[in-house]
Design a protein around this motif. Structure first.
Motif, PDB file in Angstrom:
ATOM      1  N   ASP A  22      38.957  26.788  45.635  1.00 53.58           N
ATOM      2  CA  ASP A  22      39.128  25.213  44.892  1.00 53.58           C
ATOM      3  C   ASP A  22      41.161  25.421  44.995  1.00 53.58           C
ATOM      4  O   ASP A  22      41.812  24.276  44.738  1.00 53.58           O
ATOM      5  N   ILE A  23      41.755  26.800  45.063  1.00 56.12           N
ATOM      6  CA  ILE A  23      42.351  26.557  44.558  1.00 56.12           C
ATOM      7  C   ILE A  23      43.410  28.157  45.891  1.00 56.12           C
ATOM      8  O   ILE A  23      42.864  29.356  45.505  1.00 56.12           O
ATOM      9  N   PRO A  24      43.405  27.223  46.411  1.00 59.46           N
ATOM     10  CA  PRO A  24      43.889  28.289  47.856  1.00 59.46           C
ATOM     11  C   PRO A  24      45.100  29.236  48.479  1.00 59.46           C
ATOM     12  O   PRO A  24      44.658  30.254  48.732  1.00 59.46           O
ATOM     13  N   SER A  25      45.710  29.141  47.122  1.00 58.58           N
ATOM     14  CA  SER A  25      46.821  30.110  46.874  1.00 58.58           C
ATOM     15  C   SER A  25      46.073  31.810  46.448  1.00 58.58           C
ATOM     16  O   SER A  25      47.213  32.719  46.183  1.00 58.58           O
ATOM     17  N   ILE A  26      45.323  31.279  45.426  1.00 56.12           N
ATOM     18  CA  ILE A  26      44.874  32.228  44.563  1.00 56.12           C
ATOM     19  C   ILE A  26      43.787  33.411  45.711  1.00 56.12           C
ATOM     20  O   ILE A  26      43.080  33.123  45.936  1.00 56.12           O
ATOM     21  N   GLY A  27      44.458  34.600  45.527  1.00 58.14           N
ATOM     22  CA  GLY A  27      43.743  35.534  46.654  1.00 58.14           C
ATOM     23  C   GLY A  27      43.700  35.038  48.308  1.00 58.14           C
ATOM     24  O   GLY A  27      43.408  35.840  49.293  1.00 58.14           O
ATOM     25  N   LYS A  28      45.032  34.346  48.820  1.00 56.39           N
ATOM     26  CA  LYS A  28      45.248  33.778  50.135  1.00 56.39           C
ATOM     27  C   LYS A  28      44.810  35.106  51.317  1.00 56.39           C
ATOM     28  O   LYS A  28      45.538  34.769  52.081  1.00 56.39           O
ATOM     29  N   ASP A  29      45.955  36.356  50.536  1.00 56.68           N
ATOM     30  CA  ASP A  29      46.211  37.130  51.395  1.00 56.68           C
ATOM     31  C   ASP A  29      45.140  38.393  51.641  1.00 56.68           C
ATOM     32  O   ASP A  29      44.972  39.392  52.437  1.00 56.68           O
ATOM     33  N   ASN A  30      44.147  37.727  50.432  1.00 60.19           N
ATOM     34  CA  ASN A  30      42.978  38.757  51.141  1.00 60.19           C
ATOM     35  C   ASN A  30      42.010  38.033  52.276  1.00 60.19           C
ATOM     36  O   ASN A  30      41.934  37.122  52.076  1.00 60.19           O
ATOM     37  N   ASN A  31      41.571  38.623  52.962  1.00 65.64           N
ATOM     38  CA  ASN A  31      40.935  38.261  54.163  1.00 65.64           C
ATOM     39  C   ASN A  31      39.640  38.570  54.871  1.00 65.64           C
ATOM     40  O   ASN A  31      38.901  39.452  53.972  1.00 65.64           O
TER      41      ASN A  31
END
Length: 75
Positions: A22-31
């Motif tokens: 819902d808020i892509p900036s949260i955790g965007k660095d987790n692949n």
């Protein structure tokens, strides 16, 4: 009936603990690879499909490497 819960029940977790759809900036660095590996280390046998997951061919490859299953899909 006598059920062996270790065989009949598999535990899965939603990927929102690593990355938020819902808020892509949260955790965007987790692949995907880190998420799936963490799921295995935590002792789960599967995951829900998140919005950032790749198509079936790539996803099934990554799941098979870790012996994980899909429990459901987020829409």
């Amino acid at each position: 009936m006598d059920y062996d819960t270790k065989k009949d029940i598999k535990w899965g977790i939603a990927p929102i603990g690593w990355r938020n759809d819902d808020i892509p900036s949260i955790g965007k660095d987790n692949n995907l690879q880190q998420l799936l590996s963490d799921i295995v280390v935590a002792g789960f046998q599967g995951t829900e499909v998140g919005g950032f997951f790749p198509g079936p061919e790539k996803l099934n490859y990554e799941l098979k490497l870790r012996n994980l299953k899909i429990a459901g899909q987020w829409f």
